[in-house]
Design a protein around this motif. Structure first.
Motif, PDB file in Angstrom:
ATOM      1  N   VAL A  22       0.874  -1.175   0.000  1.00 51.49           N
ATOM      2  CA  VAL A  22       0.000   0.000   0.000  1.00 51.49           C
ATOM      3  C   VAL A  22       0.912   1.226   0.000  1.00 51.49           C
ATOM      4  O   VAL A  22       1.419   1.632   1.042  1.00 51.49           O
ATOM      5  N   PRO A  23       1.178   1.808  -1.186  1.00 55.13           N
ATOM      6  CA  PRO A  23       2.144   2.914  -1.277  1.00 55.13           C
ATOM      7  C   PRO A  23       1.861   4.094  -0.354  1.00 55.13           C
ATOM      8  O   PRO A  23       2.793   4.708   0.154  1.00 55.13           O
ATOM      9  N   ALA A  24       0.616   4.397  -0.107  1.00 54.63           N
ATOM     10  CA  ALA A  24       0.277   5.542   0.747  1.00 54.63           C
ATOM     11  C   ALA A  24       0.513   5.247   2.225  1.00 54.63           C
ATOM     12  O   ALA A  24       0.520   6.161   3.046  1.00 54.63           O
ATOM     13  N   LEU A  25       0.713   3.958   2.558  1.00 54.32           N
ATOM     14  CA  LEU A  25       0.939   3.553   3.944  1.00 54.32           C
ATOM     15  C   LEU A  25       2.254   2.784   4.018  1.00 54.32           C
ATOM     16  O   LEU A  25       2.265   1.548   3.987  1.00 54.32           O
ATOM     17  N   PRO A  26       3.380   3.476   4.086  1.00 52.97           N
ATOM     18  CA  PRO A  26       4.672   2.789   4.116  1.00 52.97           C
ATOM     19  C   PRO A  26       4.723   1.734   5.217  1.00 52.97           C
ATOM     20  O   PRO A  26       4.299   1.975   6.348  1.00 52.97           O
ATOM     21  N   GLY A  27       5.193   0.552   4.835  1.00 50.52           N
ATOM     22  CA  GLY A  27       5.290  -0.549   5.790  1.00 50.52           C
ATOM     23  C   GLY A  27       4.064  -1.430   5.836  1.00 50.52           C
ATOM     24  O   GLY A  27       4.039  -2.422   6.557  1.00 50.52           O
ATOM     25  N   CYS A  28       3.037  -1.095   5.079  1.00 45.61           N
ATOM     26  CA  CYS A  28       1.804  -1.882   5.072  1.00 45.61           C
ATOM     27  C   CYS A  28       1.868  -2.878   3.916  1.00 45.61           C
ATOM     28  O   CYS A  28       1.739  -2.510   2.753  1.00 45.61           O
ATOM     29  N   PHE A  29       2.083  -4.149   4.265  1.00 45.61           N
ATOM     30  CA  PHE A  29       2.200  -5.229   3.294  1.00 45.61           C
ATOM     31  C   PHE A  29       1.384  -6.421   3.750  1.00 45.61           C
ATOM     32  O   PHE A  29       1.136  -6.601   4.938  1.00 45.61           O
ATOM     33  N   THR A  30       1.010  -7.265   2.806  1.00 45.35           N
ATOM     34  CA  THR A  30       0.372  -8.538   3.122  1.00 45.35           C
ATOM     35  C   THR A  30       0.526  -9.439   1.904  1.00 45.35           C
ATOM     36  O   THR A  30       1.184  -9.070   0.931  1.00 45.35           O
ATOM     37  N   GLN A  31      -0.094 -10.599   1.943  1.00 48.10           N
ATOM     38  CA  GLN A  31      -0.007 -11.516   0.813  1.00 48.10           C
ATOM     39  C   GLN A  31      -1.205 -12.453   0.807  1.00 48.10           C
ATOM     40  O   GLN A  31      -1.939 -12.543   1.777  1.00 48.10           O
ATOM     41  N   GLY A  32      -1.390 -13.135  -0.318  1.00 52.96           N
ATOM     42  CA  GLY A  32      -2.471 -14.107  -0.452  1.00 52.96           C
ATOM     43  C   GLY A  32      -2.207 -15.038  -1.611  1.00 52.96           C
ATOM     44  O   GLY A  32      -1.457 -14.699  -2.531  1.00 52.96           O
ATOM     45  N   ASP A  33      -2.817 -16.196  -1.572  1.00 53.78           N
ATOM     46  CA  ASP A  33      -2.627 -17.190  -2.630  1.00 53.78           C
ATOM     47  C   ASP A  33      -3.333 -16.808  -3.921  1.00 53.78           C
ATOM     48  O   ASP A  33      -2.890 -17.169  -5.007  1.00 53.78           O
ATOM     49  N   THR A  34      -4.437 -16.078  -3.812  1.00 51.60           N
ATOM     50  CA  THR A  34      -5.203 -15.633  -4.979  1.00 51.60           C
ATOM     51  C   THR A  34      -5.367 -14.120  -4.903  1.00 51.60           C
ATOM     52  O   THR A  34      -5.148 -13.510  -3.846  1.00 51.60           O
ATOM     53  N   VAL A  35      -5.780 -13.519  -6.008  1.00 50.98           N
ATOM     54  CA  VAL A  35      -6.025 -12.075  -6.013  1.00 50.98           C
ATOM     55  C   VAL A  35      -7.094 -11.731  -4.975  1.00 50.98           C
ATOM     56  O   VAL A  35      -6.945 -10.788  -4.197  1.00 50.98           O
ATOM     57  N   GLU A  36      -8.158 -12.512  -4.948  1.00 49.58           N
ATOM     58  CA  GLU A  36      -9.251 -12.244  -4.012  1.00 49.58           C
ATOM     59  C   GLU A  36      -8.781 -12.313  -2.563  1.00 49.58           C
ATOM     60  O   GLU A  36      -9.105 -11.448  -1.750  1.00 49.58           O
ATOM     61  N   GLU A  37      -8.005 -13.356  -2.251  1.00 53.72           N
ATOM     62  CA  GLU A  37      -7.500 -13.498  -0.886  1.00 53.72           C
ATOM     63  C   GLU A  37      -6.533 -12.363  -0.543  1.00 53.72           C
ATOM     64  O   GLU A  37      -6.589 -11.799   0.554  1.00 53.72           O
ATOM     65  N   ALA A  38      -5.680 -12.011  -1.492  1.00 56.64           N
ATOM     66  CA  ALA A  38      -4.732 -10.926  -1.259  1.00 56.64           C
ATOM     67  C   ALA A  38      -5.445  -9.603  -1.001  1.00 56.64           C
ATOM     68  O   ALA A  38      -5.052  -8.843  -0.114  1.00 56.64           O
ATOM     69  N   LEU A  39      -6.495  -9.327  -1.763  1.00 60.05           N
ATOM     70  CA  LEU A  39      -7.240  -8.081  -1.565  1.00 60.05           C
ATOM     71  C   LEU A  39      -7.985  -8.072  -0.233  1.00 60.05           C
ATOM     72  O   LEU A  39      -8.067  -7.033   0.438  1.00 60.05           O
ATOM     73  N   GLU A  40      -8.533  -9.202   0.162  1.00 57.03           N
ATOM     74  CA  GLU A  40      -9.219  -9.285   1.450  1.00 57.03           C
ATOM     75  C   GLU A  40      -8.224  -9.051   2.586  1.00 57.03           C
ATOM     76  O   GLU A  40      -8.508  -8.326   3.537  1.00 57.03           O
TER      77      GLU A  40
END
Length: 76
Positions: A22-40
């Protein structure tokens, strides 16, 4: 209050999933196996990030980033 932020999804060949930043929130990262999971998970990460900022008495970012695409040609 509703906040909107742009996220960047990148395919991680090693992890075989999507990494989200999340470029506007430095340090805010996550991950997911699918696009849907990653967005959630991105929604959860953003909410947690904003909650932590608020708890520390820091201002919540209201401005997002501009994302553009450029095309370049490489001479062969």
């Amino acid at each position: 209050m509703l906040y909107r932020y742009k996220v960047i999804l990148e395919w991680d060949e090693e992890g075989k999933g999507y990494v989200v930043s999340v470029p506007a929130l430095p340090g805010c990262f996550t991950q997911g196996d699918t696009v849907e999971e990653a967005l959630e998970r991105a929604k959860e990460a953003i909410a947690g990030h904003l909650a932590a900022l608020a708890q520390e008495g820091l201002p919540l970012p209201t401005k997002d980033v501009e994302i553009a695409e450029v095309q370049v040609e490489i001479a062969s």
